[in-house]
Scaffold this motif. Structure first.
Motif, PDB file in Angstrom:
ATOM      1  N   UNK A  77      -1.333   4.886   8.042  1.00  0.00           N
ATOM      2  CA  UNK A  77      -2.060   3.770   7.200  1.00  0.00           C
ATOM      3  C   UNK A  77      -2.765   2.602   8.048  1.00  0.00           C
ATOM      4  N   UNK A  78      -3.996   2.376   7.392  1.00  0.00           N
ATOM      5  CA  UNK A  78      -4.980   1.456   8.154  1.00  0.00           C
ATOM      6  C   UNK A  78      -5.093   0.252   7.109  1.00  0.00           C
TER       7      UNK A  78
ATOM      8  N   UNK B 259       5.591  -0.434   8.309  1.00  0.00           N
ATOM      9  CA  UNK B 259       5.348   0.820   7.373  1.00  0.00           C
ATOM     10  C   UNK B 259       6.723   1.235   7.399  1.00  0.00           C
ATOM     11  N   UNK B 260       7.091   1.628   6.206  1.00  0.00           N
ATOM     12  CA  UNK B 260       8.625   2.058   5.890  1.00  0.00           C
ATOM     13  C   UNK B 260       8.662   3.604   6.098  1.00  0.00           C
ATOM     14  N   UNK B 261       9.831   4.051   6.027  1.00  0.00           N
ATOM     15  CA  UNK B 261       9.985   5.478   6.228  1.00  0.00           C
ATOM     16  C   UNK B 261       9.423   6.272   5.367  1.00  0.00           C
ATOM     17  N   UNK B 262       9.182   5.962   4.002  1.00  0.00           N
ATOM     18  CA  UNK B 262       8.143   6.792   3.175  1.00  0.00           C
ATOM     19  C   UNK B 262       6.768   6.661   3.299  1.00  0.00           C
TER      20      UNK B 262
ATOM     21  N   UNK C 214       0.848  -1.159   0.071  1.00  0.00           N
ATOM     22  CA  UNK C 214       0.060   0.121   0.034  1.00  0.00           C
ATOM     23  C   UNK C 214       0.825   1.104  -0.033  1.00  0.00           C
ATOM     24  N   UNK C 215       0.506   2.152  -0.867  1.00  0.00           N
ATOM     25  CA  UNK C 215       1.159   3.615  -0.965  1.00  0.00           C
ATOM     26  C   UNK C 215       0.228   4.388  -0.523  1.00  0.00           C
TER      27      UNK C 215
ATOM     28  N   UNK D 267       3.512   0.770   3.126  1.00  0.00           N
ATOM     29  CA  UNK D 267       3.157  -0.366   4.170  1.00  0.00           C
ATOM     30  C   UNK D 267       3.100  -1.611   3.342  1.00  0.00           C
ATOM     31  N   UNK D 268       3.279  -2.660   4.146  1.00  0.00           N
ATOM     32  CA  UNK D 268       3.183  -4.053   3.840  1.00  0.00           C
ATOM     33  C   UNK D 268       2.078  -4.744   4.734  1.00  0.00           C
TER      34      UNK D 268
END
Lengths: 116, 114
Positions: free
Chosen positions: B32-33, B68-71, B23-24, B74-75
């Motif tokens: 992000x949910x 969740x990544x720094x940008x 997900x972006x 999310x995965x």
């Protein structure tokens, strides 16, 4: 427990007519947001309307309006002058406004059919 | 402005396999949910990430996890897939702060477990 109940799995309305979708919720909180989301057959969920519980005035967005009854914990959606493009699943949702708690609770949805 | 994007659109897996959904969020959104939308059950809250950390999770077993990544992308990972995991998985993003308390949803990933 916080719950959102949509008691109408499916509704139908004639084009140009008015329809009301019901939603009730259960909470012990006093501050919260309420939302109606629309999910057309293409799947992308979009926000229709939102209401802050501390506001007594009912929210309106063009043909969409709500009847918010805080004491009764009721939040119905009225769609006026229904159009074919209004056909979708409609979800009622709720979120409390307590710091650090940003979880949304959704109802099971009401499928709205618009008849030409 | 680009909306929330999710990949892949569809997935077919077999029982016991593992899957990763992506997900972006909308640019500038930090939260992000993840939701599971199984037939007839509405949206069930899975996970909430904000600023790279898991903030809350729903009533799902530990084989559902994510990050969740720094940008802020999310995965969602699901291990040891079961038939009942078949569902539409929706991601939503939300901007932090103020009165901006609206989630914006992606188109979803349809997962079928055979």
């Amino acid at each position: 427990a916080q719950t959102v109940t949509q008691s109408q799995p499916e509704m139908s309305v004639q084009e140009a007519e008015t329809v009301t979708l019901s939603c009730t919720y259960d909470t012990s909180e006093s501050d919260y947001y309420l939302f109606w989301y629309k999910q057309p057959p293409s799947r992308q969920m979009i926000l229709v309307i939102r209401q802050e519980a501390y506001k007594q005035q009912n929210a309106t967005e063009n043909r969409f309006s709500v009847n918010f009854q805080k004491a009764a914990k009721s939040f119905s959606l009225k769609i006026s002058d229904s159009q074919l493009g209004d056909a979708a699943m409609y979800f009622c949702a709720y979120r409390i406004i307590r710091s650090g708690t940003y979880k949304y609770i959704f109802g099971t949805g009401t499928r709205l059919k618009v008849l030409a | 402005e680009a909306g929330v994007t999710q990949s892949p659109t569809h997935l077919i897996k077999t029982r016991g396999q593992q899957v990763t959904l992506r997900c972006s969020p909308i640019s500038g959104h930090t939260s992000v949910y993840w939701y599971q939308q199984a037939l007839g059950l509405g949206l069930q809250f899975l996970l909430w990430y904000d600023e790279g950390e898991e903030r809350n999770r729903g009533n799902f077993p530990p084989r559902f996890s994510g990050r969740q990544f720094p940008n802020y992308s999310s995965e969602l990972n699901v291990n040891a897939l079961e038939l009942e995991d078949s569902a539409l998985y929706l991601c939503a993003s939300r901007i932090w702060g103020g009165g901006a308390d609206t989630q914006y949803f992606g188109p979803g990933t349809r997962l079928t477990v055979l």
